[in-house]
Design a protein around this motif. Sequence first.
Motif, mmCIF file in Angstrom:
data_model
loop_
_atom_site.group_PDB
_atom_site.id
_atom_site.type_symbol
_atom_site.label_atom_id
_atom_site.label_comp_id
_atom_site.label_asym_id
_atom_site.label_seq_id
_atom_site.Cartn_x
_atom_site.Cartn_y
_atom_site.Cartn_z
ATOM 1 N N GLN A 1 41.003 5.528 15.733
ATOM 2 C CA GLN A 1 40.656 6.933 15.535
ATOM 3 C C GLN A 1 41.403 7.847 16.495
ATOM 4 O O GLN A 1 41.727 8.986 16.155
ATOM 5 N N ASN A 2 41.708 7.371 17.688
ATOM 6 C CA ASN A 2 42.395 8.206 18.676
ATOM 7 C C ASN A 2 43.894 7.929 18.748
ATOM 8 O O ASN A 2 44.591 8.504 19.580
ATOM 9 N N SER A 3 44.359 7.048 17.902
ATOM 10 C CA SER A 3 45.785 6.713 17.913
ATOM 11 C C SER A 3 46.606 7.853 17.317
ATOM 12 O O SER A 3 46.264 8.416 16.282
ATOM 13 N N LYS A 4 47.715 8.210 18.000
ATOM 14 C CA LYS A 4 48.578 9.291 17.518
ATOM 15 C C LYS A 4 49.814 8.761 16.799
ATOM 16 O O LYS A 4 50.571 9.525 16.203
ATOM 17 N N GLY A 5 50.033 7.461 16.862
ATOM 18 C CA GLY A 5 51.176 6.869 16.186
ATOM 19 C C GLY A 5 50.859 6.496 14.749
ATOM 20 O O GLY A 5 49.790 6.825 14.214
ATOM 21 N N PHE A 6 51.784 5.802 14.122
ATOM 22 C CA PHE A 6 51.597 5.371 12.735
ATOM 23 C C PHE A 6 50.523 4.303 12.664
ATOM 24 O O PHE A 6 50.477 3.386 13.488
ATOM 25 N N VAL A 7 49.640 4.416 11.675
ATOM 26 C CA VAL A 7 48.654 3.370 11.406
ATOM 27 C C VAL A 7 48.817 2.920 9.956
ATOM 28 O O VAL A 7 49.224 3.702 9.091
#
Length: 667
Positions: free
Chosen positions: A85-91
């Motif tokens: 949820q807090n990741s700013k990169g590609f998921v």
Amino acid sequence: LAFRKLVAARWEHEGKRPDTKTIQSILYNQLCGFDVSEAALRLAALSLYITAIELNGSPRPPKSLKFPKPLQGIVLYNHRRQEEQNSKGFVLGSLRPDLSKDFNSRFDLVIGNPPWTRLKGDDEETKKENKAHSLAFTTLTRQILIDRGLEDVAKKYSNPDNNPDLPLLWRSTQWAKPNGIIAMALPGRIFLKQSQAGTSAFNVILRGLEITGILNGSNLSDTEVWPGMNQPFMLFFARNKVPVDNHHFHFVTPYFEKRLNDKGQIRIDYQSAQAISMSAVIENSWLLKTLAVGTSLDVEVFRKLNELGWPDVESYWRNQGLHSKRGYDLSPEQPQMDEKDVLFMRRLPDFLPPLNGSFSVDVASFVKFRHATVHRSRNPELYAPPLLIVPESPGGSQLLPKSWVLRKAVVFSKSFYGFSAHGSKTADLIIALLHLITHSELFRYHVLMTSSRMGAERRTFLKESIDSFPFPIIDLLTMNQREYSLHLSLQLETATNKPWQKINSFVFDIDGLDEYDRQVVKDTLEVASPYKEARDRANSAPSKDERKAFYAEVQRLLTPSFAVTNEGVSIDEVEITKQGNVSTWHFFTISSQAKSARLTPSAQKVFISQIAKEANKTGCSRVIVHEDDSLLVGVIGQYRYWTLSHARLCALDILRHHLDMFPIGRS
């Protein structure tokens, strides 16, 4: 929009306006959306709520507008994992291997605009993540291909260039029902890219999905048709089934038309919608790119070039043991070579293109390479003379040099491609031929038709565009042709008046192209090159002289069919006294000389005005109306449709489909 269409379809089917219960039933049971952005999902939910209220014909009492359930988790789904949820990169999101299979084979229609951006990153952690994502892309696609009975294709498949768009296209085949419809906005590079990886990936799509149509938007980037879109795009339509071997699909490329595009509109001309064989595209990777830029006449020119049986430049250089490559790469942020491996470069002059636009270079004016080290130095043989240096960005002006001959060793940067013929017994002749080729109209045309960049993503071209050009077999050239090529190359370097016409004629001659082929090349370059000048020329109004030349060419091509019965053919432009809404059209009549066609002023005013109005509605560029022993032809007033090549297409259309309007003996 999908919500509104479903409600409208229900209204039409039942003959009455859907009530609140029906509208909410459509919302909760017939729509579904996936994303990895909570903000995007909330905005989508708000939009759907407002649309449901707008569609409701009985907004009173207000409590009737209450929605029974939240949309999240029923209609809208966040496919981002909780820990991301807090990741700013590609998921991975919808590409997750552990994604629920509850959505498989559930939808009649899947519409999407997947992310197009290639996964990038300079730090080691990001590179490691991207490598894992790329492996997931390939693994997912291979499994889907196996499930579709394409095991042989799956074994060799590798997702190209870390792009997430293709895996999402393949994922949509799991969501759609068998024979369901898949519609997506995708980057144009998927079919425009001519690299081995790019063409292989598109061939897998051709074999694994029954494509029904592609609208190629490569001419529409940077327009109001899709505001903010600066890349070529396509609208892709398919049925969720494996195609049969003889499957055909429709391919259409709307032209850039400033007047329409500024309003966010496009012209989809049925005459330019080609029915394309799947197998033909797999066999000829250049086919769609050629049709995206040109016409069926361009396809025939390319077939001729391929039928020469010559090696391409890359094959010739490799077979002769010669060297060609992009120049040295400094890239100071990347790992650097040992200084001792760069010593040979520091002894050589560092090439710079002449500032005055000269076609010859003075090596004595170059300073020696001054950097202590580089990321990549390249092989010393690459810099050995005789050498041809080609700029990556050649520029749009034909008065500027497209390559330079070097007779002394120099180094050059990665902004240039180098072709060394050092060690060959015919080195000077090889370099002279490539020098002439790179300055020819045919080469510019070939690059336009094949480059993954030119007319696709950028206004530059890759080395592969040079490598793929057919290189003449020197043993088949006469002694005169060999001597003439050396002479022309020297003239190009030194003469004040450059021998452009002689160069073009020489290259056309050795490639076996006739006058019709040469006209196709000239016309396509004039109106289809990815430069402002060509776009403006294509959209400009044809002059009276240009229209006369068009009529003369049509008449010349039709005359033999009339001469069989000792008749002539007459072409007369219809004078339109009041332009009004037909100002962008020109009309002419075709009749036998024994019975010349004439329209009365009243018929002219009403009939032609109505034809132009209907033609504009349908988006066509040419109309042909049958009259008594004659044809009335209208062509939209843009120069791209008034070239001599389009005159040939017009004449061929008349000969194939309209010649029966002139029965033998009727006159």
